[in-house]
Design a protein around this motif. Structure first.
Motif, PDB file in Angstrom:
ATOM      1  N   ASP A 103       2.730  10.473 -31.822  1.00 18.21           N
ATOM      2  CA  ASP A 103       1.720  11.405 -32.297  1.00 18.21           C
ATOM      3  C   ASP A 103       1.646  12.677 -31.468  1.00 18.21           C
ATOM      4  OD1 ASP A 103       1.020   9.692 -34.333  1.00 18.21           O
ATOM      5  OD2 ASP A 103      -0.679   8.808 -33.277  1.00 18.21           O
ATOM      6  N   ASN A 106       2.274  16.220 -32.827  1.00 14.65           N
ATOM      7  CA  ASN A 106       1.266  17.014 -33.537  1.00 14.65           C
ATOM      8  C   ASN A 106       0.729  18.158 -32.693  1.00 14.65           C
ATOM      9  OD1 ASN A 106       1.101  15.512 -36.064  1.00 14.65           O
ATOM     10  ND2 ASN A 106       0.273  13.859 -34.847  1.00 14.65           N
ATOM     11  N   GLN A 240       3.171  17.489 -46.164  1.00 10.55           N
ATOM     12  CA  GLN A 240       2.260  16.602 -45.444  1.00 10.55           C
ATOM     13  C   GLN A 240       1.301  15.851 -46.371  1.00 10.55           C
ATOM     14  OE1 GLN A 240       0.802  18.014 -41.476  1.00 10.55           O
ATOM     15  NE2 GLN A 240       1.475  20.015 -42.253  1.00 10.55           N
TER      16      GLN A 240
END
Length: 259
Positions: A103, A106, A240
């Motif tokens: 993650d 991001n 996305q």
């Protein structure tokens, strides 16, 4: 006609990793441009600098610093201003000092540079060299230098369309111990690893990543890089939208009986 390559990063135009990336790019093309932040922009993610002027400084031929700019700003300046006579077909972001996994991508300015390159119509590839944070050792660029050009060539040959960008991490080990290349998904953590840390200065604090959330999936980038000494390649989509949820909810969310 030679492939035009645009290089950016989030560590800054003077960071050693950008010289490593230039050496990689030089094995692929003689038409290489660098547009990078004037200083460290780690964690900038895909921020654009709106409402404030930026300044473009030519350091040397085909190498520019963007004062106060993010990696995404730099790619826009390169793609829509400096290289309009011939658009870059490849945007390389990095080589980053430290891994970008799970993650954490991001918030990664390195990943954002590659993402913006793909949004601008090129093929974007983010490259990061893993470091040993626990022991505090300096970054060793050997694997990025040794395998970078060959890996980029392979992605160029296999990439289809311009809806996907790539996140690459080189392991922290001697080159002879690299086990190969694994194309793997990124690790979804059980929770965000970002945490508040109080500063010694009253009222001030830091945002930091003290530890990796567990458990880790052994088939995803975090485990593969650190425990199998493989180069990880993660294809990432520009789309996305959660298309499964779009299909499931379309027509089910109503407003006064109307869809």
């Amino acid at each position: 006609m030679s492939l035009r390559i645009l290089i950016t990063n989030d560590d800054g135009v003077d960071a050693p990793g950008i010289a490593v990336m230039q050496a990689i790019a030089a094995q692929l093309s003689d038409d290489v441009w660098v547009v990078a932040p004037d200083g460290n922009q780690s964690g900038a993610a895909h921020r654009f600098t709106f409402g404030r002027e930026l300044r473009l400084e030519e350091r040397r031929p085909r190498t520019y610093a963007v004062h106060g700019g993010s990696p995404a700003d730099c790619v826009v300046a390169g793609m829509t201003h400096l290289c309009t006579d011939k658009l870059p077909g490849l945007v390389l972001s990095g080589v980053n000092n430290g891994q970008n996994l799970g993650d954490i991508i991001n918030c990664s300015g390195t990943a954002a540079g590659a993402r913006e390159g793909t949004l601008q119509g090129a093929l974007g590839i983010a490259l990061s060299q893993a470091v040993d944070y626990e022991r505090g050792r300096d970054v060793v660029w050997d694997n990025a230098r040794r395998f970078g050009a060959e890996l980029v060539r392979g992605i160029l040959a296999e990439a289809q369309g311009r809806e996907t960008y790539f996140n690459v991490n080189f392991p922290h080990c001697p080159p002879e111990q690299v086990s190969g290349i694994r194309v793997v998904p990124s690790q979804r953590f059980s929770r965000s690893p970002m945490r508040y840390y109080q500063s010694d200065n009253p009222g001030n604090f830091f945002i930091a990543i003290p530890e990796t959330p567990t458990p880790l999936d052994h088939a995803r980038d975090f485990h593969i890089l650190h425990h199998e000494n493989a180069i990880t390649v993660t294809p990432l989509s520009l789309q996305q939208s959660d298309m499964g949820t779009v299909g499931r909810l379309d027509g089910r969310l109503l407003l006064n009986g109307r869809g």
